[in-house]
Write a protein that holds these residues in place. Structure first.
Motif, PDB file in Angstrom:
ATOM      1  N   LEU A 181     -12.658 -12.107  12.149  1.00  0.00           N
ATOM      2  CA  LEU A 181     -12.518 -11.421  10.861  1.00  0.00           C
ATOM      3  C   LEU A 181     -11.592 -10.222  11.034  1.00  0.00           C
ATOM      4  CD1 LEU A 181     -16.267 -11.388   9.684  1.00  0.00           C
ATOM      5  CD2 LEU A 181     -14.573 -13.221   9.496  1.00  0.00           C
ATOM      6  N   MET A 182     -10.680 -10.038  10.065  1.00  0.00           N
ATOM      7  CA  MET A 182      -9.694  -8.957  10.173  1.00  0.00           C
ATOM      8  C   MET A 182      -9.620  -8.180   8.864  1.00  0.00           C
ATOM      9  SD  MET A 182      -5.617  -9.172  10.823  1.00  0.00           S
ATOM     10  CE  MET A 182      -5.825  -9.673  12.496  1.00  0.00           C
ATOM     11  N   ASN A 183      -9.745  -6.870   8.958  1.00  0.00           N
ATOM     12  CA  ASN A 183      -9.690  -6.034   7.760  1.00  0.00           C
ATOM     13  C   ASN A 183      -8.847  -4.790   7.996  1.00  0.00           C
ATOM     14  OD1 ASN A 183     -11.654  -7.329   5.745  1.00  0.00           O
ATOM     15  ND2 ASN A 183     -12.829  -7.340   7.651  1.00  0.00           N
ATOM     16  N   VAL A 184      -8.483  -4.152   6.881  1.00  0.00           N
ATOM     17  CA  VAL A 184      -7.642  -2.952   6.922  1.00  0.00           C
ATOM     18  C   VAL A 184      -8.430  -1.765   6.392  1.00  0.00           C
ATOM     19  CG1 VAL A 184      -5.631  -1.852   5.836  1.00  0.00           C
ATOM     20  CG2 VAL A 184      -5.470  -4.217   6.644  1.00  0.00           C
ATOM     21  N   ILE A 185      -8.364  -0.658   7.121  1.00  0.00           N
ATOM     22  CA  ILE A 185      -8.919   0.598   6.614  1.00  0.00           C
ATOM     23  C   ILE A 185      -7.752   1.502   6.218  1.00  0.00           C
ATOM     24  CG2 ILE A 185     -10.224   2.684   7.185  1.00  0.00           C
ATOM     25  CD1 ILE A 185     -11.958   1.089   9.018  1.00  0.00           C
ATOM     26  N   ALA A 186      -7.866   2.123   5.059  1.00  0.00           N
ATOM     27  CA  ALA A 186      -6.797   2.991   4.565  1.00  0.00           C
ATOM     28  C   ALA A 186      -7.361   4.391   4.296  1.00  0.00           C
ATOM     29  CB  ALA A 186      -6.204   2.392   3.296  1.00  0.00           C
ATOM     30  N   PRO A 187      -7.155   5.318   5.239  1.00  0.00           N
ATOM     31  CA  PRO A 187      -7.675   6.673   5.045  1.00  0.00           C
ATOM     32  C   PRO A 187      -6.888   7.453   3.996  1.00  0.00           C
ATOM     33  CG  PRO A 187      -7.070   6.260   7.362  1.00  0.00           C
ATOM     34  CD  PRO A 187      -6.490   5.163   6.552  1.00  0.00           C
ATOM     35  N   GLY A 188      -7.608   8.315   3.293  1.00  0.00           N
ATOM     36  CA  GLY A 188      -6.940   9.258   2.379  1.00  0.00           C
ATOM     37  C   GLY A 188      -6.514  10.476   3.172  1.00  0.00           C
ATOM     38  N   LYS A 189      -7.127  11.625   2.915  1.00  0.00           N
ATOM     39  CA  LYS A 189      -6.797  12.837   3.679  1.00  0.00           C
ATOM     40  C   LYS A 189      -7.960  13.148   4.623  1.00  0.00           C
ATOM     41  CE  LYS A 189      -3.540  14.896   0.458  1.00  0.00           C
ATOM     42  NZ  LYS A 189      -2.353  14.566   1.253  1.00  0.00           N
ATOM     43  N   ILE A 190      -7.710  12.918   5.912  1.00  0.00           N
ATOM     44  CA  ILE A 190      -8.752  13.066   6.931  1.00  0.00           C
ATOM     45  C   ILE A 190      -8.375  14.254   7.826  1.00  0.00           C
ATOM     46  CG2 ILE A 190     -10.015  11.876   8.772  1.00  0.00           C
ATOM     47  CD1 ILE A 190     -10.234  10.575   5.922  1.00  0.00           C
ATOM     48  N   ASP A 191      -9.365  15.102   8.057  1.00  0.00           N
ATOM     49  CA  ASP A 191      -9.126  16.380   8.742  1.00  0.00           C
ATOM     50  C   ASP A 191      -8.804  16.182  10.223  1.00  0.00           C
ATOM     51  OD1 ASP A 191      -8.874  19.035   8.895  1.00  0.00           O
ATOM     52  OD2 ASP A 191     -10.952  19.521   8.381  1.00  0.00           O
ATOM     53  N   THR A 192      -7.520  16.012  10.532  1.00  0.00           N
ATOM     54  CA  THR A 192      -7.074  15.815  11.920  1.00  0.00           C
ATOM     55  C   THR A 192      -5.803  16.646  12.135  1.00  0.00           C
ATOM     56  OG1 THR A 192      -5.546  14.036  11.388  1.00  0.00           O
ATOM     57  CG2 THR A 192      -7.830  13.387  11.829  1.00  0.00           C
ATOM     58  N   GLN A 193      -5.294  16.584  13.353  1.00  0.00           N
ATOM     59  CA  GLN A 193      -4.052  17.305  13.662  1.00  0.00           C
ATOM     60  C   GLN A 193      -2.881  16.770  12.857  1.00  0.00           C
ATOM     61  OE1 GLN A 193      -3.090  17.737  17.758  1.00  0.00           O
ATOM     62  NE2 GLN A 193      -4.688  19.276  18.026  1.00  0.00           N
TER      63      GLN A 193
END
Ligand SMILES: NC(=O)c1ccc[n+]([C@@H]2O[C@H](COP(=O)([O-])OP(=O)(O)OC[C@H]3O[C@@H](n4cnc5c(N)ncnc54)[C@H](O)[C@@H]3O)[C@@H](O)[C@H]2O)c1
Length: 262
Positions: A181-193
């Motif tokens: 099974l293969m899926n895509v995650i699409a982050p919005g604004k995630i608190d990283t560098q």
């Protein structure tokens, strides 16, 4: 919910910092056998040790450049050898440089292609024979909310992330019968560098302090704040878990409601 990830071998790419690190930590918490890969050898080692201390389940790690085919081959083979297989592959990468169309030449386009798209193709190609032989597996491709709504000044991301969508949808259909099974995650604004870097550039362009820009951006997100790597990680873990037996070929935004497009 029983996630069934205990002892499962999982490879997390670009895992020394930010979203990748958050994902590696969450799999370690669930008792998976984790291999972390990143080009920043020092940060990678530190991250693996810290996750080990926090979870009492120390991940393995291997340094390398995701843009190099041999490094990807090596880490996939090492994962299978050291962890006893490869059940889960989390594709993640560094972000491409910010900028508008007219700032990039062929070299910049080819670099971004290598970093954001070809690296995923290569790791999937290496992983598939192992997953097929084991009768199945799970692949999650991390992208960006730019798959749903383009982001100004990120033309390289806009162009290549949608390529990952096409790859994932098409390939999920090819792999379903193999139990992969293969899926895509699409982050919005995630608190990283990465987000801090982009915010800095945006604040400079607008001539406002970075904190002011951040506050305005957080206010514009329905849940009122940036997300955390852990919030992305929980979805990655679910999609790879035994609790997911029927979701494949999907792309899911984790954005606090930021993107208004369907
Ligand atoms: N943070 C966000 O808000 C956000 C939003 C949408 C999409 N994304 C995308 O998600 C991905 C991860 O984002 P992040 O915020 O965690 O980024 P980050 O910059 O905080 O972390 C990226 C990690 O990738 C590693 N890396 C970079 N280039 C590499 C290479 N060539 N080989 C191996 N490792 C490499 C870095 O060393 C670092 O550990 C990026 O592609 C980013 O564009 C992030």
């Amino acid at each position: 919910m029983e996630l069934g990830l205990k002892g499962k071998p999982v490879l997390v790419m670009a895992a020394a910092g930010g979203i990748g690190r958050g994902i590696a930590a969450e799999f370690a918490k669930e008792g998976a056998k984790v291999m972390m890969f990143d080009k920043d050898a020092d940060l990678l080692e530190r991250a693996a040790l810290e996750i080990g201390e926090q979870t009492k389940n120390r991940p393995s790690f291997q340094a390398g450049d995701i843009c190099k085919a041999d490094d990807i081959k090596r880490v996939v083979a090492q994962t299978a050898e050291k962890l006893g297989g490869l059940y889960g592959l989390i594709n993640n990468t560094g972000g491409p440089p910010a900028g508008k169309f007219e700032t990039f030449d062929d070299e910049a386009w080819l670099n971004a292609f290598n970093l954001t798209l070809l690296a995923y193709v290569r790791s999937i190609r290496e992983a598939l024979p192992i997953m097929r032989a084991a009768g199945g597996g799970r692949i999650v491709n991390n992208t960006s909310s730019s798959i749903r709504a383009v982001i100004d000044n990120l033309i390289l991301s806009n162009a290549f992330r949608t390529g990952i969508m096409g790859l994932s949808k098409g390939l999920a259909r090819e792999l379903g019968s193999a139990g992969i099974l293969m899926n895509v995650i699409a982050p919005g604004k995630i608190d990283t560098q990465r987000l801090a870097h982009l915010d800095g550039l945006r604040a400079q362009r607008q001539g406002v302090p970075t904190e002011e820009l951040r506050a305005a951006q957080e206010k514009a997100i329905p849940v009122g704040r940036y997300g955390t790597p852990e919030e992305i990680a929980k979805l990655a873990v679910f999609l790879c878990s035994g609790a997911n037996t029927y979701i494949t070929g999907q792309s899911i935004l984790v954005d606090g409601g930021m993107v208004s497009a369907y």
